[in-house]
Design an enzyme around this catalytic site. Structure first.
Site, PDB file in Angstrom:
ATOM      1  CB  CYS A   8      28.741  16.181  47.691  1.00 41.75           C
ATOM      2  SG  CYS A   8      28.040  17.789  47.373  1.00 41.75           S
ATOM      3  CB  VAL A   9      32.019  17.048  43.899  1.00 43.87           C
ATOM      4  CG1 VAL A   9      32.975  17.842  43.019  1.00 43.87           C
ATOM      5  CG2 VAL A   9      32.312  15.564  43.790  1.00 43.87           C
TER       6      VAL A   9
END
Length: 103
Positions: A8-9
């Site tokens: 994810c980020v």
């Protein structure tokens, strides 16, 4: 032992999902190394720890094409986590998705 990488980020939003996936794996008496990392750490981690599958959080789904090109010779599947399962933090369904991709 299944090696499941979630991306994810920042590697933080998927940490709860990782916990739920680990619980689902434990309930099935399955040995699995399930972990979340930030998108910027993927190459570094893959250099030392080859995943059986790489799952992208819906917020980084745009990375799928570039990751498929970059890691095509490594022969592990790459897919985007189902948005509903991600939003509901449904670790059991995401684990099923990962296992289906692994084959």
């Amino acid at each position: 032992m299944k090696n499941i990488m979630l991306v994810c980020v920042a590697g933080m939003s998927t940490s709860l999902l990782v916990s739920k996936m680990q619980k689902a794996a434990q309930d099935q008496n399955m040995e699995a190394d399930i972990y979340a990392i930030a998108e910027g750490e993927v190459e570094k981690v893959i250099a030392t720890k080859m995943p059986d599958v790489l799952l992208l959080g819906p917020q980084v789904r745009y990375l799928k094409g570039s990751f498929e090109k970059k890691f095509k010779d490594m022969n592990f599947p790459i897919d985007v986590i189902n948005m509903a399962d991600y939003g509901m933090m449904n670790g059991e369904n995401v684990l099923k998705q990962a296992l289906t991709l692994i084959g």
